[in-house]
Design a protein around this motif. Sequence first.
Motif, mmCIF file in Angstrom:
data_model
loop_
_atom_site.group_PDB
_atom_site.id
_atom_site.type_symbol
_atom_site.label_atom_id
_atom_site.label_comp_id
_atom_site.label_asym_id
_atom_site.label_seq_id
_atom_site.Cartn_x
_atom_site.Cartn_y
_atom_site.Cartn_z
ATOM 1 N N SER A 1 0.828 -1.204 0.000
ATOM 2 C CA SER A 1 0.000 0.000 0.000
ATOM 3 C C SER A 1 0.867 1.260 0.000
ATOM 4 O O SER A 1 0.536 2.244 -0.663
ATOM 5 N N ARG A 2 1.989 1.255 0.703
ATOM 6 C CA ARG A 2 2.868 2.423 0.701
ATOM 7 C C ARG A 2 3.518 2.634 -0.662
ATOM 8 O O ARG A 2 3.627 3.766 -1.133
ATOM 9 N N ILE A 3 3.943 1.561 -1.283
ATOM 10 C CA ILE A 3 4.552 1.675 -2.610
ATOM 11 C C ILE A 3 3.533 2.182 -3.623
ATOM 12 O O ILE A 3 3.821 3.065 -4.435
ATOM 13 N N MET A 4 2.321 1.653 -3.575
ATOM 14 C CA MET A 4 1.289 2.103 -4.515
ATOM 15 C C MET A 4 0.893 3.555 -4.254
ATOM 16 O O MET A 4 0.641 4.314 -5.190
ATOM 17 N N MET A 5 0.854 3.981 -2.999
ATOM 18 C CA MET A 5 0.555 5.373 -2.678
ATOM 19 C C MET A 5 1.667 6.280 -3.222
ATOM 20 O O MET A 5 1.385 7.355 -3.765
ATOM 21 N N LEU A 6 2.912 5.850 -3.108
ATOM 22 C CA LEU A 6 4.027 6.623 -3.650
ATOM 23 C C LEU A 6 3.939 6.737 -5.167
ATOM 24 O O LEU A 6 4.173 7.816 -5.737
ATOM 25 N N VAL A 7 3.567 5.651 -5.837
ATOM 26 C CA VAL A 7 3.417 5.681 -7.294
ATOM 27 C C VAL A 7 2.289 6.627 -7.701
ATOM 28 O O VAL A 7 2.423 7.413 -8.641
ATOM 29 N N ILE A 8 1.183 6.593 -6.990
ATOM 30 C CA ILE A 8 0.052 7.474 -7.305
ATOM 31 C C ILE A 8 0.411 8.934 -7.061
ATOM 32 O O ILE A 8 0.087 9.811 -7.870
ATOM 33 N N ILE A 9 1.113 9.228 -5.979
ATOM 34 C CA ILE A 9 1.525 10.604 -5.694
ATOM 35 C C ILE A 9 2.494 11.099 -6.765
ATOM 36 O O ILE A 9 2.380 12.234 -7.249
ATOM 37 N N CYS A 10 3.437 10.272 -7.159
ATOM 38 C CA CYS A 10 4.375 10.669 -8.222
ATOM 39 C C CYS A 10 3.643 10.918 -9.533
ATOM 40 O O CYS A 10 3.973 11.854 -10.274
ATOM 41 N N ALA A 11 2.655 10.106 -9.853
ATOM 42 C CA ALA A 11 1.893 10.296 -11.081
ATOM 43 C C ALA A 11 1.075 11.584 -11.041
ATOM 44 O O ALA A 11 0.930 12.267 -12.054
ATOM 45 N N CYS A 12 0.562 11.931 -9.868
ATOM 46 C CA CYS A 12 -0.235 13.159 -9.752
ATOM 47 C C CYS A 12 0.620 14.415 -9.746
ATOM 48 O O CYS A 12 0.162 15.479 -10.166
ATOM 49 N N LEU A 13 1.838 14.320 -9.279
ATOM 50 C CA LEU A 13 2.688 15.504 -9.159
ATOM 51 C C LEU A 13 3.541 15.780 -10.383
ATOM 52 O O LEU A 13 4.226 16.802 -10.428
ATOM 53 N N THR A 14 3.538 14.908 -11.356
ATOM 54 C CA THR A 14 4.322 15.175 -12.561
ATOM 55 C C THR A 14 3.621 16.217 -13.408
ATOM 56 O O THR A 14 2.403 16.239 -13.540
ATOM 57 N N VAL A 15 4.419 17.089 -13.993
ATOM 58 C CA VAL A 15 3.889 18.173 -14.821
ATOM 59 C C VAL A 15 4.202 17.832 -16.270
ATOM 60 O O VAL A 15 5.359 17.613 -16.629
ATOM 61 N N PRO A 16 3.206 17.793 -17.124
ATOM 62 C CA PRO A 16 3.484 17.489 -18.527
ATOM 63 C C PRO A 16 4.160 18.671 -19.214
ATOM 64 O O PRO A 16 3.888 19.827 -18.917
ATOM 65 N N ALA A 17 5.050 18.378 -20.127
ATOM 66 C CA ALA A 17 5.742 19.412 -20.893
ATOM 67 C C ALA A 17 5.295 19.302 -22.339
ATOM 68 O O ALA A 17 5.431 18.257 -22.971
ATOM 69 N N PHE A 18 4.747 20.383 -22.852
ATOM 70 C CA PHE A 18 4.283 20.411 -24.229
ATOM 71 C C PHE A 18 5.274 21.207 -25.065
ATOM 72 O O PHE A 18 5.533 22.368 -24.788
ATOM 73 N N ALA A 19 5.829 20.589 -26.078
ATOM 74 C CA ALA A 19 6.806 21.251 -26.928
ATOM 75 C C ALA A 19 6.087 22.043 -28.015
ATOM 76 O O ALA A 19 5.106 21.584 -28.603
ATOM 77 N N VAL A 20 6.610 23.233 -28.283
ATOM 78 C CA VAL A 20 6.021 24.082 -29.310
ATOM 79 C C VAL A 20 6.442 23.582 -30.689
ATOM 80 O O VAL A 20 5.639 23.524 -31.605
ATOM 81 N N GLN A 21 7.716 23.236 -30.826
ATOM 82 C CA GLN A 21 8.231 22.737 -32.095
ATOM 83 C C GLN A 21 8.769 21.326 -31.882
ATOM 84 O O GLN A 21 9.008 20.906 -30.753
ATOM 85 N N ASP A 22 8.978 20.638 -32.980
ATOM 86 C CA ASP A 22 9.573 19.317 -32.831
ATOM 87 C C ASP A 22 11.083 19.449 -32.621
ATOM 88 O O ASP A 22 11.663 20.512 -32.762
ATOM 89 N N LEU A 23 11.701 18.359 -32.270
ATOM 90 C CA LEU A 23 13.099 18.354 -31.900
ATOM 91 C C LEU A 23 13.997 18.793 -33.051
ATOM 92 O O LEU A 23 14.962 19.537 -32.854
#
Length: 123
Positions: A19-41
């Motif tokens: 349960s602690r490991i799964m809670m840590l995984v869920i918290i990490c998934a919720c706290l990640t910020v997506p980065a949207f690129a304006v142009q391609d690489l």
Amino acid sequence: MNKHIFRDRIGPNLPRYYSRIMMLVIICACLTVPAFAVQDLFAVAKTIIIDLYTQIAGISTVLAGLMSAVAVIGAKLSNNQHKVDQAWDWLKRIWICWAIINGIGAFIAYIVPKFSGLATLTP
């Protein structure tokens, strides 16, 4: 013997660890910020290469002019023929290096797009 140690010490705590490991995984998934690129690489890399080469060509032109002036002044003010010959050799080397640096830019800007089917390399 090892099975008894696992069952007696770690076994009862497995649901708590899970349960602690799964809670840590869920918290990490919720706290990640997506980065949207304006142009391609590749578009960003192309603009970086063009800007970098423009700066290198400008600096090399200024340095070639300054070093050419130093070589000519050294050749004109020297009273030893050996030093005069060395100064003219350095002047030739400076011009050749400057031509090579600017030739790379011409190759990148004009010849590479012909082979890749692009109209121009500039953004």
